[in-house]
Design an enzyme around this catalytic site. Structure first.
Site, PDB file in Angstrom:
ATOM      1  N   SER A  78       0.956  -1.288   0.007  1.00 53.92           N
ATOM      2  CA  SER A  78       0.122  -0.027   0.081  1.00 53.92           C
ATOM      3  C   SER A  78       0.795   1.241   0.146  1.00 53.92           C
ATOM      4  O   SER A  78       0.367   2.575   0.058  1.00 53.92           O
ATOM      5  CB  SER A  78      -1.152  -0.021   1.265  1.00 53.92           C
ATOM      6  OG  SER A  78      -2.234  -0.766   1.035  1.00 53.92           O
TER       7      SER A  78
ATOM      8  N   LYS B  41      -0.137   3.848  -2.552  1.00 57.04           N
ATOM      9  CA  LYS B  41      -1.038   4.947  -2.455  1.00 57.04           C
ATOM     10  C   LYS B  41      -0.485   6.136  -2.197  1.00 57.04           C
ATOM     11  O   LYS B  41      -1.330   7.432  -2.504  1.00 57.04           O
ATOM     12  CB  LYS B  41      -1.966   4.447  -1.136  1.00 57.04           C
ATOM     13  CG  LYS B  41      -2.877   3.315  -1.284  1.00 57.04           C
ATOM     14  CD  LYS B  41      -3.390   2.755  -0.211  1.00 57.04           C
ATOM     15  CE  LYS B  41      -4.539   1.626  -0.561  1.00 57.04           C
ATOM     16  NZ  LYS B  41      -4.610   0.660   0.692  1.00 57.04           N
TER      17      LYS B  41
ATOM     18  N   SER C   4      -5.483   3.254   5.280  1.00 59.35           N
ATOM     19  CA  SER C   4      -5.109   2.517   3.884  1.00 59.35           C
ATOM     20  C   SER C   4      -6.313   1.903   2.982  1.00 59.35           C
ATOM     21  O   SER C   4      -6.035   0.593   2.622  1.00 59.35           O
ATOM     22  CB  SER C   4      -4.065   1.403   4.226  1.00 59.35           C
ATOM     23  OG  SER C   4      -3.377   1.080   2.960  1.00 59.35           O
TER      24      SER C   4
END
Length: 300
Positions: A71, A74, A132
């Site tokens: 993640s 992101k 997240s």
């Protein structure tokens, strides 16, 4: 006789003091070597740290080896959104069933967005970066991609992620997802992720989001009433454990293991870095702490 002995002892002690003083004085003339900063050992397979002010490298460990990033992807999702021209952070996005179905099918981390609710772009950025939320990532990709179908818009958004990487000179980076749940070709390196983050930190909105420990969004329901969401807690524990920490993003996954992109400011100096493929969530924070301490020690 006793007095004589005592006087001798005193004179001898004085001589020792004088001799020691002379030695100290002589030593003072020779510049003492600067205390060497010991390079830390980390469990993460890759690591990189740099001085944010001038992009000078402070630490490397397999810094250019391509790895799955989880993640931490992101960070680029947020950067692409924040780079949109005439961006309205208060624009509302209606949460679609497709976003909810996606996180269920992927068993993905979630901001627990509710289908039919209207959520602002600003709130989606918090939902993206704190818990997240892959549902928040999907909503942003759908909103800011171009095309007549959701699939086309998502593809367009990922294209923007890759063109941004190219424009930043991230030669060892490629994205095939908007959230890090890759399809076999989603990778970066510690050096590239750190450079990306240094660029993202130029945005005041990005800085505000990633340093926030907890955020409560108030969304608009289908019926027009206000829903107070459960608070989103930042998965980055460094914000509480490391003095001066200002972000940035965790990542994990079967292939990525445990990742952390981190930044901290002390005495007006900012250090940014990345660890990829650490062994667990606690260890990635320990690795990052070691590297931050080392970075600040190197800066003096």
């Amino acid at each position: 006789m006793i007095n004589g002995t005592k006087g001798f002892r005193m004179r001898r002690a004085a001589a020792v003091v004088i001799t020691s003083g002379a030695m100290l004085a002589t030593g003072a003339l020779t510049a003492a070597p600067a205390q060497a900063v010991t390079t830390p050992s980390i469990t993460a397979k890759g690591g990189y740290v740099m001085n944010n002010a001038n992009a000078k490298t402070l630490y490397t460990k397999a810094a250019d080896t391509k790895r799955s990033t989880g993640s931490t992807t992101k960070i680029m999702t947020a950067k692409v959104v924040l780079a949109q021209s005439n961006l309205n952070l208060d624009a509302k996005v209606t949460i679609q069933k497709a976003y909810s179905d996606y996180i269920v099918s992927k068993n993905a981390s979630s901001a627990r967005l509710i289908v039919g609710d209207k959520v602002t772009v600003r709130q989606l950025l918090y939902g993206l970066m704190l818990p997240s939320g892959c549902d928040a990532a999907y909503a942003l990709a759908d909103k800011f991609g171009s095309g007549s179908t959701r699939a086309a818009r998502v593809k367009s958004f990922i294209g923007k992620m890759n063109s941004t990487a190219k424009s930043l000179g991230l030669t060892n980076t490629h994205f095939d997802s908007f959230d890090g749940i890759g399809n076999g070709s989603n990778y970066s390196t510690p050096r590239d992720l750190t450079k990306l983050t240094s660029s993202a930190l130029k945005s005041s909105t990005f800085r505000s989001v990633v340093k926030t420990k907890k955020y409560t969004a108030k969304t608009i329901t289908k019926t027009g009433s206000t829903r107070t969401m459960q608070p989103w807690t930042n998965t980055n524990t460094l914000l509480s454990s490391y003095s001066g920490a200002i972000g940035v993003k965790t990542g994990s996954g079967p292939e990525a293991k445990y990742c952390l992109v981190f930044a901290a400011t002390r005495n007006g100096k900012t250090v940014v870095g990345t660890v990829l493929a650490s062994t667990d969530a606690t260890q990635r924070s320990k690795d990052a702490t070691k590297l931050l301490n080392y970075g600040f020690a190197k800066l003096g």
